[in-house]
Enzyme design. Structure first.
Site, mmCIF file in Angstrom:
data_model
loop_
_atom_site.group_PDB
_atom_site.id
_atom_site.type_symbol
_atom_site.label_atom_id
_atom_site.label_comp_id
_atom_site.label_asym_id
_atom_site.label_seq_id
_atom_site.Cartn_x
_atom_site.Cartn_y
_atom_site.Cartn_z
ATOM 1 C CG HIS A 146 6.767 58.164 -13.977
ATOM 2 N ND1 HIS A 146 6.276 57.905 -15.238
ATOM 3 C CD2 HIS A 146 5.930 57.518 -13.119
ATOM 4 C CE1 HIS A 146 5.192 57.156 -15.144
ATOM 5 N NE2 HIS A 146 4.960 56.913 -13.881
ATOM 6 C CG HIS A 185 1.269 54.222 -9.421
ATOM 7 N ND1 HIS A 185 0.340 54.754 -8.545
ATOM 8 C CD2 HIS A 185 0.913 54.687 -10.650
ATOM 9 C CE1 HIS A 185 -0.529 55.491 -9.207
ATOM 10 N NE2 HIS A 185 -0.199 55.475 -10.489
ATOM 11 C CE LYS A 212 -4.761 51.968 -20.113
ATOM 12 N NZ LYS A 212 -3.674 51.339 -19.393
#
Length: 575
Positions: free
Chosen positions: A119, A92, A181
């Site tokens: 990105h 990712h 996260k």
């Protein structure tokens, strides 16, 4: 299976499908990109890279998918699903550029104005190029699935057979609670020396799919809130630290100076060139001797010598103020106001009476100040869902009703949680120390005018007491509706007492300096301001005369005290 030790997750096993990606130059490139970008210049422990973060996200993604597979076999999660989710977590961040988010949030918008680029776009480009170059044995449908998982967008899959809840594991667009996260909050917090109270094992074990979305046990609602709060706290204190941001602007200015010669921004569409874009761009430019890169080298040298851009002032505003602040408080407006406050007395001596002119301010500094010397960033600080409470977007279940989900209601959560979840942090920077006090004076003057205009607009808004036809001479106690908004605990303006409901402007008293601050130079440390100054004045024959003064410079002379005392006399012009 091959094992690797991770400081957050201990020993972690990965299969051949993961190591086939890790052992490529596309993935190994992440060893040269700092996870926290320029935060490493402030926190010496923040030296970890995107490489280890990506491995951590892959591990947590697999753990989450395996937990759902074993706890709810009726979901039909296959080993292929687990493998694709794991690879999405691994890849990712393949597209991060130099200094991580500095690249896509600051440099690209300046270098390629108007281009919509993140990105994640480069992550997909690098993933495709990796598969082509190394001939990785991934079916085309799996490649499409993995890229959709990275984007968190189920609509990108050509077949509706892909399970919607799987798209919430790596990049959760519904509420922001995902394993990406989980990992960076734990990893970044540990790097800066914080002891956090997050149990990733408990959060993953609490996850359950209901109505095609990932829900959590209501008993873990406060733990979920803690994740959201830690995100806000890291952004406020670490990622947006004033010195961290100052260095970001310096690095971006340096590569912008090198852009006409090196054509750096043009390389984002070419995976072969993008492979070379890492944090090493700074030492590469420093090693060159090309005259075209002299300006970039000069800025990098300032970073090395810690001669940084200075934060002149800052203030926290309410979330709703952002559009107005963008228009009214700009670098151009601050410079124009500063020149109005401190006119050049050599060309317009009569204006001395109209302006609060400071005799210590150099007219040359005022004349040379331009908008290019000032930076006014607006940073959005929030809990992950902008101004909304992120828990409103998360559904919970209970032990007694494990297959029924609902939003948490009042009384289900702690009553100590905030009612406001977003704010705007405004900062003003100067690129040269000599402009410090001048820029602050211009900014504060604009801020006062901005507040007066907003206060006037609020007072004239329909529905206020003074405009209400129901208002009578007799005072009636009744609940008062806020004119514009409810002010947060960290609002820039504090409410005043009384029935007016108004607000009084409160400048940041901790950052206040005299207008001439930074104008004078130290003989031993260029760019540093005077520590103190004093003078004795008298008025004679209509002229202001300075009889004596004392300048204390931060210097040391062998055999003497640390201060040099200089007696001087001069006459002020224009009075």
């Amino acid at each position: 299976m091959r094992w690797i030790w991770d400081p957050i997750h201990d020993y972690v096993p990965f299969g051949d499908h993961v190591w086939g990606v890790v052992d490529t130059k596309h993935f190994q490139r992440l060893r040269s990109i700092k996870q926290l970008g320029t935060s490493y210049y402030v926190w010496s422990g923040a030296s970890h890279n995107r490489f280890e973060h990506s491995l951590g996200v892959a591990h947590l993604a697999r753990q989450m998918a395996l937990h759902l597979q074993q706890a709810q076999p009726e979901l039909g999660i296959t080993d292929r699903d687990v493998r694709c989710v794991e690879l999405a977590g691994l890849c990712h961040d393949l597209g991060h550029g130099p200094w991580s988010h500095v690249w896509d949030s600051t440099f690209i918008p300046r270098a390629l104005k108007g281009k919509e680029w993140h990105h994640e776009h480069a992550s997909e480009m690098m993933f495709d190029d990796m598969i082509r170059e190394y001939k990785l044995d991934f079916p085309a449908v799996d490649v499409l699935f993995i890229k959709a998982l990275i984007a968190g967008d189920e609509t990108r899959c050509r077949t509706p057979a892909e399970k919607p809840f799987l798209f919430e594991i790596v990049a959760n667009k519904r509420n922001g609670i995902d394993v990406d996260k989980f990992d960076y909050i734990s990893r970044d917090g540990r790097a800066i020396g914080e002891q956090q109270n997050l149990s990733l094992t408990r959060l993953i074990s609490s996850a359950r799919v209901i109505e095609n979305q990932i829900c959590y046990d209501i008993k873990d609602a406060n733990q979920i809130y803690e994740v959201c709060y830690q995100r806000f706290s890291l952004h406020k204190r670490i990622y947006n630290h004033k010195t961290v941001r100052a260095i970001e602007y310096m690095l971006v200015d340096a590569i912008m100076a090198a852009e006409p010669y090196m054509k750096i921004a043009e390389q984002i569409e070419d995976p072969k060139m993008y492979l070379r874009l890492t944090d090493n761009i700074m030492p590469f430019i420093e090693r060159t001797e090309n005259p075209e890169l002299e300006e970039a080298r000069r800025i990098f040298e300032r970073v090395r010598n810690r001669d940084l851009y200075r934060c002149v002032d800052y203030k926290v505003f309410d979330w709703e103020d952002e559009p107005s602040l963008k228009v009214d408080i700009t670098a151009e407006a601050i410079v124009a106001e500063a020149k109005r406050l401190f006119p050049d007395v050599r060309t317009s001596p009569t204006r001395m009476i109209e302006a609060p002119h400071d005799d210590n301010i150099s007219p040359e500094d005022v004349a040379e100040l331009t908008a290019d010397h000032v930076i006014v960033p607006l940073s959005k600080m929030h809990y992950g869902m902008k101004a909304q409470n992120p828990l409103d977007s998360i559904k919970f279940y209970s032990k007694t009703r494990p297959n029924v989900c609902a939003n948490a209601q009042k009384g289900d959560l702690s009553t100590l949680m905030p009612r406001i979840f977003g704010e705007i942090l405004l900062r003003v920077y100067t690129k040269e120390m000599r402009f410090f006090g001048i820029v602050q004076a211009g900014y504060r003057s604009i801020l006062e005018r901005w507040f007066e205009e907003n206060k006037k607009a609020e007072s004239e808004a329909p529905g206020t007491e003074q405009n209400s036809p129901a208002a009578t001479e007799e005072h009636i106690e009744r609940p008062r509706t806020p004119v514009k908004r409810q002010l947060s605990k960290v609002s820039s303006f504090k409410s005043t007492a009384g029935d007016s409901g108004g607000a009084a402007l409160e400048h940041n008293s901790f950052t206040r300096v005299p207008a001439h601050f930074g104008c004078h130079k130290s003989p031993t440390r260029p760019g540093k301001g005077l520590r103190s100054s004093s003078a004795v004045l008298a008025v004679a024959d209509g002229r202001a005369v300075v009889h004596s003064g004392c300048l204390r410079f931060p210097t040391t002379i062998p055999g003497r005290s640390s201060s040099i005392h200089v007696d001087w006399t001069f006459q002020c012009r224009g009075w």
